[in-house]
Scaffold this active site. Structure first.
Site, PDB file in Angstrom:
ATOM      1  N   LEU A  25       0.810  -1.222   0.000  1.00  0.00           N
ATOM      2  CA  LEU A  25       0.000   0.000   0.000  1.00  0.00           C
ATOM      3  C   LEU A  25       0.842   1.270   0.000  1.00  0.00           C
ATOM      4  CD1 LEU A  25      -2.830  -1.049   2.491  1.00  0.00           C
ATOM      5  CD2 LEU A  25      -2.717  -1.346   0.006  1.00  0.00           C
ATOM      6  N   HIS A  73      -3.636   4.360  -2.197  1.00  0.00           N
ATOM      7  CA  HIS A  73      -4.594   3.428  -1.580  1.00  0.00           C
ATOM      8  C   HIS A  73      -5.206   4.051  -0.314  1.00  0.00           C
ATOM      9  CE1 HIS A  73      -1.717   0.368  -3.449  1.00  0.00           C
ATOM     10  NE2 HIS A  73      -2.857   0.046  -3.998  1.00  0.00           N
ATOM     11  N   LYS A  96      -6.769   5.900 -11.546  1.00  0.00           N
ATOM     12  CA  LYS A  96      -5.450   5.487 -12.062  1.00  0.00           C
ATOM     13  C   LYS A  96      -5.604   4.293 -13.011  1.00  0.00           C
ATOM     14  CE  LYS A  96      -1.013   3.891 -11.633  1.00  0.00           C
ATOM     15  NZ  LYS A  96      -1.158   2.483 -11.556  1.00  0.00           N
TER      16      LYS A  96
HETATM   17  P1  AMP Z   1      -4.026  -2.085  -6.722  1.00  0.00           P
HETATM   18  O1  AMP Z   1      -3.534  -2.450  -5.356  1.00  0.00           O
HETATM   19  O2  AMP Z   1      -2.955  -1.572  -7.618  1.00  0.00           O
HETATM   20  O3  AMP Z   1      -4.877  -3.166  -7.336  1.00  0.00           O
HETATM   21  O4  AMP Z   1      -4.987  -0.837  -6.504  1.00  0.00           O
HETATM   22  C1  AMP Z   1      -6.092  -0.901  -5.650  1.00  0.00           C
HETATM   23  C2  AMP Z   1      -6.957   0.314  -5.874  1.00  0.00           C
HETATM   24  O5  AMP Z   1      -6.204   1.489  -5.608  1.00  0.00           O
HETATM   25  C3  AMP Z   1      -7.447   0.416  -7.331  1.00  0.00           C
HETATM   26  O6  AMP Z   1      -8.796   0.885  -7.336  1.00  0.00           O
HETATM   27  C4  AMP Z   1      -6.512   1.432  -7.915  1.00  0.00           C
HETATM   28  O7  AMP Z   1      -7.044   2.140  -9.022  1.00  0.00           O
HETATM   29  C5  AMP Z   1      -6.284   2.353  -6.730  1.00  0.00           C
HETATM   30  N1  AMP Z   1      -5.038   3.112  -6.878  1.00  0.00           N
HETATM   31  C6  AMP Z   1      -3.805   2.615  -7.155  1.00  0.00           C
HETATM   32  N2  AMP Z   1      -2.922   3.625  -7.284  1.00  0.00           N
HETATM   33  C7  AMP Z   1      -3.622   4.775  -7.076  1.00  0.00           C
HETATM   34  C8  AMP Z   1      -3.270   6.165  -7.075  1.00  0.00           C
HETATM   35  N3  AMP Z   1      -2.029   6.591  -7.328  1.00  0.00           N
HETATM   36  N4  AMP Z   1      -4.241   7.074  -6.825  1.00  0.00           N
HETATM   37  C9  AMP Z   1      -5.524   6.659  -6.581  1.00  0.00           C
HETATM   38  N5  AMP Z   1      -5.916   5.370  -6.570  1.00  0.00           N
HETATM   39  C10 AMP Z   1      -4.975   4.435  -6.817  1.00  0.00           C
END
Ligand code: AMP
Length: 271
Positions: free
Chosen positions: A36, A40, A152
């Site tokens: 994270l 996140h 993102k």
């Molecule tokens: P992930 O752990 O990469 O699967 O991401 C989990 C959630 O966090 C997903 O909905 C992503 O789009 C969101 N997320 C990841 N990076 C960012 C960021 N830089 N800004 C906002 N949301 C993010």
């Protein structure tokens, strides 16, 4: 900052469902693959502001990785993640096993056959089917009122919204803007695998997306800078791109009208 970890961890789907029955008030859910970062946590804080209870999941979903090496190299930092969630006031961390999530051996799948075929879908065969399948399982298990997704992963967000509407899932999907480093680089778990040189170069992706240059020129500029771009395309009111930098695949997107505004500013000579 509190030093104790107050976020309760639940690993078994049946145990969570049992616990869920006793919860009163609204539940906000933030699905993640862990490792994270502030992006996140931003989603968690939004969920916290809008719900009585917040649950985040950490599950590195094997079915959405189209390269075994990417799955293996994906950073797993569960204890640090739990601490960050606790500091953000997240009440529960759901961290299931792949064996429980895929007791069917992944013989039951959810696929979308239009927008899942292009851009990310074209370059990562099977990725969106794995993502939609696990998101549906997680939404069904958690039983939240709202789930929070980042812009993102814009195509992912569109697909999740589409699935929720098509399958009449009783949940609201909340879209959250991309959190960026000061350099403009979109925060991502994969950034931790960038070398210092690559990290210095990576913000160029966002800079070029925001520039008034056309998509073909942005592709060319990325190549010249040492990226291996897969696509730079304008769709759904966004300009989206994916590019490799060393062995790390970066994605990003910006509002397309932002680009048009800059085009206009460039033509009119102001701004
Ligand atoms: P992930 O752990 O990469 O699967 O991401 C989990 C959630 O966090 C997903 O909905 C992503 O789009 C969101 N997320 C990841 N990076 C960012 C960021 N830089 N800004 C906002 N949301 C993010």
């Amino acid at each position: 900052m509190p030093t104790t970890v107050s976020t309760q961890m639940v690993q078994n789907p049946a145990a969570w469902r049992n616990l869920r029955k006793g919860l009163a008030g609204t539940v906000g859910f933030v699905p993640t693959m862990g490792n994270l970062h502030a992006g996140h946590i931003d989603l968690c804080l939004r969920a916290k502001a809008e719900n009585d209870i917040v649950v985040a999941s950490v599950f590195v979903n094997p079915t959405q990785f189209n390269q075994a090496s990417d799955f293996e190299k994906y950073a797993r930092t569960l204890e640090a993640d739990r601490k960050l969630l606790s500091d953000a006031g997240v009440d529960y961390l759901f961290n299931p096993d792949a064996a429980d999530m895929y007791a069917d051996g992944y013989s039951v799948k959810v696929s979308e056959e239009e927008i899942a075929q292009e851009l990310e879908g074209a370059f990562r065969p099977g990725h969106f089917t794995g993502m939609l399948t696990v998101v549906l399982k997680l939404l069904n298990i958690i039983g939240a009122d709202r789930a929070y997704f980042g812009e993102k992963d814009f195509q992912q967000l569109l697909l999740v919204k589409k699935m929720v509407a098509a399958l009449f899932l009783p949940i609201e999907i909340v879209a959250c803007p991309t959190l960026r480093a000061e350099s403009g680089l979109a925060l991502s778990s994969r950034n931790s695998r960038l070398s210092p040189e690559a990290l210095a170069k990576a913000p160029l992706l966002h800079q070029l997306l925001q520039s008034g240059m056309d998509n073909a020129t942005v592709m060319k500029k990325l190549e010249e800078a040492g990226f291996k771009p897969e696509y730079v395309e304008t769709r759904w009111g966004r300009r989206l791109a994916a590019a490799w930098l060393d062995d790390v695949r970066l994605i990003d997107n910006v509002a397309a009208d932002k680009q048009q505004e800059e085009d206009h500013a460039a033509v009119s000579g102001c701004g």
